[in-house]
Scaffold this motif. Structure first.
Motif, PDB file in Angstrom:
ATOM      1  N   GLY A 149       6.602  -1.062  -7.049  1.00  0.00           N
ATOM      2  CA  GLY A 149       6.120  -0.799  -5.627  1.00  0.00           C
ATOM      3  C   GLY A 149       4.922   0.207  -5.886  1.00  0.00           C
ATOM      4  O   GLY A 149       3.472  -0.126  -5.298  1.00  0.00           O
ATOM      5  N   LEU A 150       4.720   0.823  -7.624  1.00  0.00           N
ATOM      6  CA  LEU A 150       3.869   1.703  -7.414  1.00  0.00           C
ATOM      7  C   LEU A 150       2.716   0.213  -8.496  1.00  0.00           C
ATOM      8  O   LEU A 150       1.347   0.433  -8.055  1.00  0.00           O
ATOM      9  N   LYS A 151       2.899  -0.720  -8.909  1.00  0.00           N
ATOM     10  CA  LYS A 151       1.444  -1.877  -9.321  1.00  0.00           C
ATOM     11  C   LYS A 151       1.631  -2.288  -7.597  1.00  0.00           C
ATOM     12  O   LYS A 151      -0.014  -2.749  -7.415  1.00  0.00           O
ATOM     13  N   GLY A 152       2.005  -2.539  -6.891  1.00  0.00           N
ATOM     14  CA  GLY A 152       1.409  -2.891  -5.347  1.00  0.00           C
ATOM     15  C   GLY A 152       0.804  -2.275  -4.744  1.00  0.00           C
ATOM     16  O   GLY A 152      -0.162  -2.504  -4.171  1.00  0.00           O
ATOM     17  N   ASP A 167      12.787   1.346 -11.610  1.00  0.00           N
ATOM     18  CA  ASP A 167      12.131  -0.213 -12.254  1.00  0.00           C
ATOM     19  C   ASP A 167      11.596  -0.336 -10.938  1.00  0.00           C
ATOM     20  O   ASP A 167      10.365  -0.883 -10.424  1.00  0.00           O
ATOM     21  N   ARG A 168      12.300   0.113  -9.731  1.00  0.00           N
ATOM     22  CA  ARG A 168      11.865  -0.686  -8.386  1.00  0.00           C
ATOM     23  C   ARG A 168      10.614  -0.045  -7.341  1.00  0.00           C
ATOM     24  O   ARG A 168       9.437  -0.257  -7.363  1.00  0.00           O
ATOM     25  N   VAL A 227      -0.799 -12.157  -2.429  1.00  0.00           N
ATOM     26  CA  VAL A 227      -0.630 -10.855  -2.557  1.00  0.00           C
ATOM     27  C   VAL A 227       0.660 -10.202  -2.924  1.00  0.00           C
ATOM     28  O   VAL A 227       0.454  -8.491  -3.397  1.00  0.00           O
ATOM     29  N   VAL A 228       1.668 -11.319  -3.572  1.00  0.00           N
ATOM     30  CA  VAL A 228       2.416 -11.127  -4.225  1.00  0.00           C
ATOM     31  C   VAL A 228       2.550 -11.671  -5.706  1.00  0.00           C
ATOM     32  O   VAL A 228       1.923 -13.005  -6.057  1.00  0.00           O
ATOM     33  N   GLU A 229       2.437 -10.885  -6.437  1.00  0.00           N
ATOM     34  CA  GLU A 229       2.327 -11.077  -8.243  1.00  0.00           C
ATOM     35  C   GLU A 229       3.858 -11.176  -8.609  1.00  0.00           C
ATOM     36  O   GLU A 229       4.213 -10.267  -8.717  1.00  0.00           O
ATOM     37  N   HIS A 230       4.325 -12.448  -8.577  1.00  0.00           N
ATOM     38  CA  HIS A 230       5.986 -13.351  -8.973  1.00  0.00           C
ATOM     39  C   HIS A 230       6.352 -11.601 -10.032  1.00  0.00           C
ATOM     40  O   HIS A 230       5.099 -12.167 -11.307  1.00  0.00           O
ATOM     41  N   GLY A 231       6.731 -10.681 -10.111  1.00  0.00           N
ATOM     42  CA  GLY A 231       7.877 -10.287 -11.435  1.00  0.00           C
ATOM     43  C   GLY A 231       7.335  -9.305 -11.264  1.00  0.00           C
ATOM     44  O   GLY A 231       7.350  -8.398 -12.230  1.00  0.00           O
ATOM     45  N   VAL A 232       6.106  -8.872 -10.757  1.00  0.00           N
ATOM     46  CA  VAL A 232       5.035  -7.751 -10.989  1.00  0.00           C
ATOM     47  C   VAL A 232       4.914  -6.246 -10.102  1.00  0.00           C
ATOM     48  O   VAL A 232       5.514  -6.122 -10.176  1.00  0.00           O
ATOM     49  N   SER A 255       0.627  -0.749  -0.138  1.00  0.00           N
ATOM     50  CA  SER A 255       0.079  -0.315  -0.181  1.00  0.00           C
ATOM     51  C   SER A 255       1.087   0.986  -0.071  1.00  0.00           C
ATOM     52  O   SER A 255       0.409   2.520  -0.324  1.00  0.00           O
ATOM     53  N   MET A 256       2.029   1.225   0.434  1.00  0.00           N
ATOM     54  CA  MET A 256       2.725   2.907   0.590  1.00  0.00           C
ATOM     55  C   MET A 256       4.042   2.676  -0.339  1.00  0.00           C
ATOM     56  O   MET A 256       4.808   3.337  -0.625  1.00  0.00           O
ATOM     57  N   GLY A 257       3.663   1.655  -1.537  1.00  0.00           N
ATOM     58  CA  GLY A 257       4.332   1.280  -2.694  1.00  0.00           C
ATOM     59  C   GLY A 257       6.136   0.834  -3.092  1.00  0.00           C
ATOM     60  O   GLY A 257       6.824   1.837  -3.414  1.00  0.00           O
ATOM     61  N   ARG A 258       6.189   0.113  -1.687  1.00  0.00           N
ATOM     62  CA  ARG A 258       7.440  -0.604  -1.916  1.00  0.00           C
ATOM     63  C   ARG A 258       7.144  -2.077  -2.465  1.00  0.00           C
ATOM     64  O   ARG A 258       6.641  -3.341  -2.430  1.00  0.00           O
TER      65      ARG A 258
END
Length: 201
Positions: free
Chosen positions: A170-173, A165-166, A133-138, A117-120
């Motif tokens: 984070g933004l995709k998360g 890119d990091r 919660v984790v989409e691998h590679g996304v 939620s905090m973009g990490r």
């Protein structure tokens, strides 16, 4: 079951060196702390400036609890920084480049929701709860359970990414949290479900 995306607002991504990996959990072996430390040891042999931080309650009454003495040994060896415990994880997440949870089992890990939620970017074990919660590679990477070598490999993947890119990861998360885990959406779904059941009854 959801996350308050207003409280855990997106935070500017740190554009600094060194890269910081943060594990937030009670200090238990079952949370994958041992694997985190071993992976950190491997990473530091090649990237000496990368930092590894532990944040969470120490002295838990649990058969898998990690002792104060063990934490101190790791600190003296220069592998990790123990940050203690806190009622507000947000400043620590904001300072980190990636949040890691190599836990052996989870429900729906709140720390991963908060970090995303905090973009990490996030790294977690490929187990039920974490993989929701984790989409691998996304928005992060999934690693093998109880496998420090694989965790270290995923950490290297994060280190090799550019800061840009990091940040994108984070933004995709953050978007995933807004679209799927925003507590307002979750509450609305629960209320609708209850109303449907009551109407059927």
């Amino acid at each position: 079951t959801g996350i308050d995306t207003d409280h855990f607002q997106i935070s500017p991504y740190p554009e600094k060196n060194p890269v910081i990996f943060l594990l937030i959990a009670r200090m238990l072996w079952d949370k994958g702390v041992g694997e985190f430390v071993e992976a950190a040891r491997q990473i530091k042999s090649a990237f000496s400036d990368v930092r590894f931080q532990l944040l969470g309650f120490l002295g838990v009454s649990n058969r898998t609890a990690i002792s104060h003495q063990q934490i101190q040994v790791w600190e003296v060896q220069g592998i990790i920084e123990y940050l203690g415990e806190t009622d507000d994880v947000r400043p620590y997440i904001a300072d980190a480049d990636c949040v890691v949870l190599p836990s052996y089992r989870e429900g729906l890990p709140r720390t991963l929701l908060e970090a995303a939620s905090m973009g990490r970017p996030i790294i977690a074990t490929d187990v039920t709860g974490c993989r929701e919660v984790v989409e691998h590679g996304v928005n992060g990477y999934l690693c093998k359970e109880k496998d420090a070598n694989d965790l270290a490999e995923k950490m290297r993947d994060v280190i090799k990414l550019s800061c840009h890119d990091r940040k994108k990861m984070g933004l995709k998360g953050r978007k995933k949290m807004e679209d799927n885990f925003n507590e307002k959406i979750i509450v609305e779904k629960i209320v609708n479900r209850i109303e449907n059941v009551l109407n059927v009854a």
